[in-house]
Design an enzyme around this catalytic site. Structure first.
Site, PDB file in Angstrom:
ATOM      1  N   GLY A  50       0.800  -1.219   0.000  1.00  8.99           N
ATOM      2  CA  GLY A  50       0.000   0.000   0.000  1.00  8.99           C
ATOM      3  C   GLY A  50       0.833   1.270   0.000  1.00  8.99           C
ATOM      4  O   GLY A  50       0.294   2.362   0.042  1.00  8.99           O
ATOM      5  N   CYS A  51       2.144   1.116  -0.030  1.00 11.40           N
ATOM      6  CA  CYS A  51       3.028   2.278  -0.075  1.00 11.40           C
ATOM      7  C   CYS A  51       3.541   2.448  -1.505  1.00 11.40           C
ATOM      8  O   CYS A  51       3.898   1.469  -2.155  1.00 11.40           O
ATOM      9  CB  CYS A  51       4.226   2.083   0.861  1.00 11.40           C
ATOM     10  SG  CYS A  51       3.766   2.009   2.596  1.00 11.40           S
ATOM     11  N   THR A  52       3.574   3.685  -1.971  1.00 10.10           N
ATOM     12  CA  THR A  52       4.110   3.965  -3.300  1.00 10.10           C
ATOM     13  C   THR A  52       5.608   3.700  -3.325  1.00 10.10           C
ATOM     14  O   THR A  52       6.142   3.136  -4.272  1.00 10.10           O
ATOM     15  CB  THR A  52       3.832   5.429  -3.695  1.00 10.10           C
ATOM     16  OG1 THR A  52       2.432   5.662  -3.575  1.00 10.10           O
ATOM     17  CG2 THR A  52       4.265   5.714  -5.104  1.00 10.10           C
ATOM     18  N   SER A  53       6.290   4.117  -2.260  1.00 12.65           N
ATOM     19  CA  SER A  53       7.729   3.859  -2.118  1.00 12.65           C
ATOM     20  C   SER A  53       7.927   2.452  -1.561  1.00 12.65           C
ATOM     21  O   SER A  53       7.008   1.853  -1.017  1.00 12.65           O
ATOM     22  CB  SER A  53       8.349   4.855  -1.133  1.00 12.65           C
ATOM     23  OG  SER A  53       8.100   6.167  -1.542  1.00 12.65           O
TER      24      SER A  53
END
Length: 137
Positions: A50-53
């Site tokens: 769920g994290c872009t990074s």
């Protein structure tokens, strides 16, 4: 980071800065203070979804039931957000973790107004991961 500030201290520290550019620098500095995460801990199992990074989070508990987190990211701002999380959760028991109103702290610091939606979603994905890890112990 030698000694991590409490959430209250962190809120006070953020309030000392006049503008968000200074607060972002402080956030990045917090991230630079994280202890390094061993590359062997950066596995598919420790990836925070769920994290872009890229974000990895590893958790251990001690004999007293306190949680100890090691986390890292490939993005400077996200490392700072990890530091904010650790200020909230590091060394706490499962019950203490479940009782922390991180959303309120997030607002008090002002992060709710000054992060992109992707960063905000990533932050709360990390919160969900911490809460899930502490709920299963």
């Amino acid at each position: 980071m030698d000694k991590m500030p409490t959430l209250d201290e962190l809120t006070e520290n953020f309030a000392l800065f006049d503008d968000w550019e200074e607060r972002y620098k402080y956030l990045i500095d917090l991230g630079k203070g994280l202890k390094p995460m061993e590359e062997t801990l950066k596995t598919p199992e420790t990836v925070v979804k769920g994290c872009t990074s890229q974000v990895w989070m590893f958790c251990q508990t001690d004999d007293d039931g306190a949680f100890h987190f090691t986390a890292d990211s490939d993005a400077h701002i996200v490392r700072g957000l990890i530091a904010v999380l650790l200020c909230a959760y590091e060394g706490k028991t499962a019950a203490e973790i479940q009782n922390i109103d991180i959303e309120q702290s997030f607002k008090e610091i002002g992060l709710d107004q000054h992060l992109s939606p992707n960063r905000r979603n990533g932050f709360f994905s990390m919160v969900e991961r911490v809460q899930a890890l502490s709920a299963t112990s």
